[in-house]
Scaffold this motif. Structure first.
Motif, PDB file in Angstrom:
ATOM      1  N   LEU A 151       6.783  11.154   5.196  1.00  8.55           N
ATOM      2  CA  LEU A 151       6.446  12.011   6.324  1.00  8.55           C
ATOM      3  C   LEU A 151       5.699  13.246   5.836  1.00  8.55           C
ATOM      4  O   LEU A 151       5.981  13.782   4.762  1.00  8.55           O
ATOM      5  N   ALA A 152       4.758  13.700   6.653  1.00  3.37           N
ATOM      6  CA  ALA A 152       3.966  14.889   6.339  1.00  3.37           C
ATOM      7  C   ALA A 152       4.566  16.087   7.064  1.00  3.37           C
ATOM      8  O   ALA A 152       4.709  16.078   8.285  1.00  3.37           O
ATOM      9  N   LEU A 153       4.936  17.117   6.294  1.00  2.00           N
ATOM     10  CA  LEU A 153       5.486  18.354   6.838  1.00  2.00           C
ATOM     11  C   LEU A 153       4.391  19.411   6.741  1.00  2.00           C
ATOM     12  O   LEU A 153       4.211  20.058   5.713  1.00  2.00           O
ATOM     13  N   ASP A 154       3.655  19.572   7.829  1.00  2.00           N
ATOM     14  CA  ASP A 154       2.402  20.322   7.779  1.00  2.00           C
ATOM     15  C   ASP A 154       2.603  21.811   7.500  1.00  2.00           C
ATOM     16  O   ASP A 154       1.883  22.394   6.699  1.00  2.00           O
ATOM     17  N   ILE A 209       6.571  17.699  11.936  1.00  2.46           N
ATOM     18  CA  ILE A 209       6.942  16.480  11.207  1.00  2.46           C
ATOM     19  C   ILE A 209       6.071  15.357  11.759  1.00  2.46           C
ATOM     20  O   ILE A 209       6.231  14.944  12.906  1.00  2.46           O
ATOM     21  N   ASN A 210       5.151  14.879  10.960  1.00  2.00           N
ATOM     22  CA  ASN A 210       4.202  13.872  11.421  1.00  2.00           C
ATOM     23  C   ASN A 210       3.939  12.863  10.311  1.00  2.00           C
ATOM     24  O   ASN A 210       4.348  13.045   9.156  1.00  2.00           O
ATOM     25  N   GLY A 211       3.259  11.793  10.707  1.00  4.95           N
ATOM     26  CA  GLY A 211       2.725  10.884   9.714  1.00  4.95           C
ATOM     27  C   GLY A 211       1.386  11.411   9.200  1.00  4.95           C
ATOM     28  O   GLY A 211       0.873  12.428   9.668  1.00  4.95           O
ATOM     29  N   TRP A 212       0.842  10.716   8.240  1.00  3.39           N
ATOM     30  CA  TRP A 212      -0.450  11.141   7.713  1.00  3.39           C
ATOM     31  C   TRP A 212      -1.517  10.132   8.123  1.00  3.39           C
ATOM     32  O   TRP A 212      -1.225   8.984   8.460  1.00  3.39           O
ATOM     33  N   LYS A 213      -2.756  10.579   8.125  1.00  3.37           N
ATOM     34  CA  LYS A 213      -3.843   9.711   8.533  1.00  3.37           C
ATOM     35  C   LYS A 213      -5.098  10.070   7.758  1.00  3.37           C
ATOM     36  O   LYS A 213      -5.445  11.242   7.617  1.00  3.37           O
ATOM     37  N   ASN A 214      -5.751   9.058   7.258  1.00  2.00           N
ATOM     38  CA  ASN A 214      -7.012   9.213   6.539  1.00  2.00           C
ATOM     39  C   ASN A 214      -7.993   8.180   7.081  1.00  2.00           C
ATOM     40  O   ASN A 214      -7.965   7.012   6.708  1.00  2.00           O
ATOM     41  N   GLY A 215      -8.843   8.630   7.998  1.00  5.52           N
ATOM     42  CA  GLY A 215      -9.725   7.680   8.665  1.00  5.52           C
ATOM     43  C   GLY A 215      -8.945   6.830   9.646  1.00  5.52           C
ATOM     44  O   GLY A 215      -8.227   7.335  10.524  1.00  5.52           O
ATOM     45  N   ASP A 216      -9.076   5.532   9.503  1.00  7.82           N
ATOM     46  CA  ASP A 216      -8.328   4.617  10.368  1.00  7.82           C
ATOM     47  C   ASP A 216      -7.005   4.201   9.761  1.00  7.82           C
ATOM     48  O   ASP A 216      -6.244   3.450  10.387  1.00  7.82           O
ATOM     49  N   CYS A 217      -6.724   4.615   8.562  1.00  9.36           N
ATOM     50  CA  CYS A 217      -5.497   4.215   7.868  1.00  9.36           C
ATOM     51  C   CYS A 217      -4.497   5.373   7.868  1.00  9.36           C
ATOM     52  O   CYS A 217      -4.883   6.544   7.935  1.00  9.36           O
ATOM     53  N   GLY A 218      -3.246   5.008   7.784  1.00  8.05           N
ATOM     54  CA  GLY A 218      -2.207   6.020   7.712  1.00  8.05           C
ATOM     55  C   GLY A 218      -0.927   5.554   8.361  1.00  8.05           C
ATOM     56  O   GLY A 218      -0.713   4.358   8.595  1.00  8.05           O
ATOM     57  N   ILE A 219      -0.086   6.524   8.669  1.00  9.01           N
ATOM     58  CA  ILE A 219       1.211   6.272   9.299  1.00  9.01           C
ATOM     59  C   ILE A 219       1.198   6.947  10.663  1.00  9.01           C
ATOM     60  O   ILE A 219       0.973   8.165  10.766  1.00  9.01           O
ATOM     61  N   VAL A 220       1.406   6.173  11.694  1.00  4.16           N
ATOM     62  CA  VAL A 220       1.457   6.691  13.060  1.00  4.16           C
ATOM     63  C   VAL A 220       2.921   6.816  13.455  1.00  4.16           C
ATOM     64  O   VAL A 220       3.659   5.821  13.456  1.00  4.16           O
ATOM     65  N   LEU A 221       3.326   8.037  13.785  1.00 10.80           N
ATOM     66  CA  LEU A 221       4.724   8.325  14.073  1.00 10.80           C
ATOM     67  C   LEU A 221       4.904   8.472  15.580  1.00 10.80           C
ATOM     68  O   LEU A 221       4.178   9.207  16.243  1.00 10.80           O
TER      69      LEU A 221
END
Length: 419
Positions: A110-113, A165-177
């Protein structure tokens, strides 16, 4: 003999398919070893994005540093995702779900921004995997975030902190929360002098699929009122009461010095508790600054009045000079009279005594007039400081937004607890 060997061979041939196809039917550990042998440390590659559903969130405020405006919290996240590489059929095993070590398979990060400091650890060392490839996992997040709460009306303050608290995303790839609808709180709502009033999920308008926890905090004013506001008010009241003490003797001056040192101690406590800079300095800093200036002026005024009473003031200097001139002239006249009339020594002595008594009376009149003048100045200073203290305290109360309503609500809450 040959017949017995043939029968044994047929029985072995019939039983061998059962051993190969159903070798994990009765053993969950056997199935787990087979799944772990696939070495699933890589994210599911069915699509470029992995959909992670948060089943529930449990929030708890651990502490809040008022001076640094940093909040520490604990968030338990129960999440699940699908990994079709971990599926099995009933031909392999009739088990509906098994447990696997969390460090042996892929788990989402998880990405904690907006976190200043963050620690993530699994709630348990195992994850639950179903036969359909659904994985359930729970993590504990210890997060420290910076908050921007306006402390101008401290201790009657409320504000909000954001925990992203989110997922991460790079372009079309990543984790959708995918967040749940609500967040549960645990561990009580009180953390020191701060109370957690509400926790809800909010969404950023300018960013897609970016959400955060919106934590609403407020201060319990009892501690600040008892340790800061009430002592300062009592010190100012004691300073006003000190005007009833006599000016001569030094008792009033000693008390005023003691009050000033006491207020200095509370100012140090205030500086340790609240920030002293920033765009919105707490109003209590201005209040204590005024109290200190007021005490210093009151002490200086008392010292000046004491000096006027115990020494020759400007007002009485003219009278004293006139008395000294009269005394000198009388002494000269007496000396001349004694030379001319040596026989009238008794009359000269009587005149000298009369002059002495007149001088004493004049000195008493000067002292009484000086004392009356100092008392008048003392009363004027008392009225002035009463007005100044009342005016400042009224400004302090009026500047507190919703202070009266919150104070009444707090007092009514205390009264409801009294049987």
């Amino acid at each position: 003999m040959f017949l017995q060997h043939m029968i044994s061979l047929l029985l072995l041939m019939r039983s061998s398919p059962i051993v190969l196809t159903d070798r994990c039917e009765g053993s969950y550990r056997c199935l787990a070893n087979d799944l772990l042998a696939k070495n699933m440390k890589i994210a599911p590659q069915d699509t470029c994005s992995v959909l992670v559903t948060v089943a529930s969130m449990e929030y708890e405020t651990l502490s809040f540093d008022t001076k640094e405006q940093q909040m520490s919290c604990r968030v338990k996240v129960n999440m699940g995702w699908s990994d079709f590489s971990l599926m099995w059929t009933k031909k392999t095993s009739y088990a509906e779900a098994i447990m696997l070590p969390a460090d042996k398979i892929w788990t989402p990060g998880l990405a904690l921004d907006n976190a200043i400091d963050a620690t993530s650890k699994p709630y348990t060392d195992d994850v639950v995997v179903t036969s359909f490839g659904s994985v359930s996992h729970a993590v504990i997040l210890l997060i420290a975030v910076s908050c921007d709460i306006k402390l101008f009306t401290y201790p009657f303050v409320s504000g909000q902190c954001l925990v992203a608290i989110n997922g991460w995303k790079n372009g079309d790839c990543g984790i959708v929360l995918f967040y749940p609808r609500t967040v549960t709180t645990s561990g009580g709502t009180l953390s020191g002098e701060w109370m957690t009033e509400n926790v809800e999920i909010a969404k950023e308008d300018d960013m897609e699929n970016r959400k955060y926890l919106l934590v609403t905090l407020s201060i319990n004013p009892f501690s600040a009122v008892v340790t800061l506001i009430l002592p300062s008010a009592l010190i100012m009241l004691a300073d006003l009461v000190s005007f009833s003490l006599p000016i001569q003797g030094g008792e009033r001056n000693n008390l005023k010095v003691t009050l000033m040192l006491s207020l200095t101690m509370f100012i140090l406590i205030l500086n340790d508790r609240l920030p002293s800079g920033g765009e919105c300095t707490p109003l209590l800093h201005y209040h204590f600054c005024f109290c200190l200036v007021n005490l210093v002026l009151s002490m200086v005024t008392s010292l000046v009045l004491t000096h006027l009473l115990t020494s020759d003031s400007f007002m009485a200097s003219t009278c004293l000079k006139r008395i000294r001139r009269q005394n000198a002239q009388l002494d000269q006249n007496e000396d001349a009279g004694m030379k001319k009339q040596s026989s009238g020594s008794a009359k000269a002595s009587l005149q000298k005594i009369v002059n002495f008594l007149e001088n004493v009376e004049q000195k008493e009149q000067v002292a009484n007039s000086k004392e009356a003048f100092v008392n008048y100045l003392d009363k004027f200073c008392f009225c002035f400081f009463c007005f100044l203290t009342s005016f400042t305290l009224s400004l302090l109360l009026l500047s507190q937004e919703q202070t009266c309503a919150k104070l009444k609500r707090y007092i009514s809450g205390i009264m409801s607890l009294i049987p």
